[in-house]
Scaffold this active site. Structure first.
Site, short mmCIF file in Angstrom:
data_model
loop_
_atom_site.label_atom_id
_atom_site.label_comp_id
_atom_site.label_asym_id
_atom_site.label_seq_id
_atom_site.Cartn_x
_atom_site.Cartn_y
_atom_site.Cartn_z
N ASP A 97 -7.94 7.48 -9.28
CA ASP A 97 -6.74 8.33 -9.21
C ASP A 97 -5.52 7.40 -9.16
O ASP A 97 -5.56 6.35 -8.52
CB ASP A 97 -6.84 9.17 -7.92
CG ASP A 97 -5.84 10.30 -7.87
OD1 ASP A 97 -5.28 10.66 -8.92
OD2 ASP A 97 -5.62 10.84 -6.75
N HIS A 151 -1.83 17.90 -9.45
CA HIS A 151 -1.77 17.00 -8.28
C HIS A 151 -1.01 17.73 -7.18
O HIS A 151 -0.18 18.59 -7.45
CB HIS A 151 -1.04 15.70 -8.65
CG HIS A 151 -1.90 14.77 -9.44
ND1 HIS A 151 -2.24 13.52 -9.00
CD2 HIS A 151 -2.50 14.92 -10.63
CE1 HIS A 151 -3.01 12.95 -9.90
NE2 HIS A 151 -3.18 13.77 -10.91
N GLY A 152 -1.31 17.33 -5.94
CA GLY A 152 -0.60 17.96 -4.83
C GLY A 152 -1.12 19.34 -4.53
O GLY A 152 -0.36 20.30 -4.37
P1 13P Z 1 -2.24 16.47 -1.78
O1 13P Z 1 -2.31 15.30 -0.85
O2 13P Z 1 -0.94 17.17 -1.76
O3 13P Z 1 -3.41 17.39 -1.62
O4 13P Z 1 -2.36 15.84 -3.26
C1 13P Z 1 -3.44 15.00 -3.59
C2 13P Z 1 -3.22 14.38 -4.92
O5 13P Z 1 -2.57 14.93 -5.79
C3 13P Z 1 -3.85 13.07 -5.19
O6 13P Z 1 -3.63 12.60 -6.46
#
Ligand code: 13P
Length: 391
Positions: A82, A209-210
């Site tokens: 990642d 993501h996120g």
């Molecule tokens: P969060 O920490 O907001 O769940 O996002 C994880 C992420 O996108 C890792 O690449």
């Protein structure tokens, strides 16, 4: 066997209207919780190792554990780099066993992002490894991960997304439509219409993501509009953190094992909730039926040398181990000498490739050609070379 081609896994999710979690792990507790949840829910899963987290743990050690966990799983697993920051880190990740890599060049202007992504796609595809690109920028707002993603959110443009995918050949695309890394502040507003347009224009699996902080209904909308992979980390870190604080509150003299007691359980509950909500639960067998099994190829050479100069032979083998192990897609290089002096062949190479595609890209790689021409072929006599792949 349950390590599978990540592209096949995500295309299955995309075509069948569900999303697979890319759960970032930063310790064995995360790894065990993710695998336990995937087994309990019969869900395909992506073990995600973020380069932005490498100051928390030893990547090489974590990869060994992730790979073993994947190999002994009964559900399909992919191991993904990642937020890979460079071509070099993508090569390192692939050679350590990642079978998916993300290019994190979304902070670059469009042309720079395309150029870096193209380089990584060419290298990774020559190793059989799919690539996730990112266009637009998912910034961080709050929580331990926020500072890793400074700056403002930049939404993905539909037009640029089309050109980016055409020019780079990425297999899946991470888009920015209003999510943030880390904790949300207030109600997140997602630009679902933009996502819909991107999906209609591209027709490839999309990545969010996120994932932390979105509602069940928001996840449903994302998945209905092409999202097949959801990256998720902060909610797991927070579930573990909450449990640790409770453990300390219950016994403020507890040591390490007392502090981390039941954090795996706390994370597993959250991961299972995601798998049910995102629809990946009970998809394991369907994915196993269609996804390529991720099996290494053993490139084996047995040979004799036409010199009595032992130092020259030893140097050739040492240089071979050093140079060839750096080539993209090479897991390891082992040189050996026959135990029996009367054996028909006295020396061997075992070169492990991550995927059958590496048979060709290795043969044509300039470092392999230079080594073979200058150090190996001048002293190698008769030899047999065969590529073996496990069934
Ligand atoms: P969060 O920490 O907001 O769940 O996002 C994880 C992420 O996108 C890792 O690449």
């Amino acid at each position: 066997m349950p390590l599978v081609n990540m592209k096949d896994m995500l295309v299955h999710a995309y075509q069948n209207g569900y999303a697979v979690g890319g759960f970032d792990l930063v310790s064995l507790d995360f790894l065990e919780a993710i695998m336990a949840a995937a087994e309990a829910r019969r869900s395909p899963v992506i073990l995600s190792l973020a380069e932005s987290h490498f100051d928390y743990y030893d990547f090489e050690l974590a990869m060994a554990a992730a790979e073993l966990a994947a190999k002994r799983a009964t559900v399909p697993v992919a191991i993904h780099l990642d937020h890979g920051a460079s071509l070099e880190s993508a090569v390192t990740a692939i050679n350590l066993g990642c079978n998916g890599v993300m290019v994190d060049a979304s902070h670059e202007p469009f042309a720079g992002n395309v150029a870096m992504t193209q380089k990584i796609v060419n290298m990774a595809h020559a190793c059989g490894v799919p690539v996730e690109g990112e266009l637009g920028y998912v910034a961080g707002v709050e929580g331990e991960d926020a500072e890793k993603h400074p700056g403002e959110v930049v939404y993905t443009s539909v037009d640029e997304a089309k050109r980016y995918v055409e020019q780079t050949g990425v297999d899946v695309l991470a888009v920015s439509i209003g999510t943030v890394h880390g904790r949300m502040q207030g109600e997140p507003e997602l630009d679902v219409e933009r996502l819909q347009q991107i999906n209609a224009a591209l027709g490839i699996p999309l990545v969010i993501h996120g994932g932390t902080g979105l509602s069940d209904e928001q996840f449903r909308q994302l998945i209905a509009n092409g999202v097949a992979k959801i990256n998720y980390y902060t909610a797991l870190a927070d579930a573990a953190g909450t449990r640790m604080r409770e453990n300390v509150a219950a016994d403020d003299r507890c040591g390490y094992t007392g502090i981390v007691r039941e954090i795996q359980e706390a994370m597993r509950v959250e991961i299972e909730r995601c798998m049910l909500n995102w629809g990946s639960a009970n998809q394991a067998d369907a994915v196993l039926a269609v996804a390529e099994a991720w099996q290494p190829v053993h490139h084996v050479i047995i040979y004799n040398v036409n010199t009595t100069d032992e130092a020259q032979v030893a140097n050739m083998m040492a240089e071979g181990e050093r140079i060839l192990s750096q080539i993209p897609g090479v897991r390891r290089v082992v040189t050996a000498k026959a135990v029996q002096q009367a054996a028909q062949y006295q020396f061997s190479w075992l070169i492990e490739f991550v995927h059958a595609n590496v048979i060709d890209s290795y043969r044509e790689h300039p470092d392999h050609i230079a080594f073979a021409d200058s150090l190996f072929r001048p002293i190698a006599g008769d030899r047999i070379s065969i590529d073996f792949r496990q069934n």
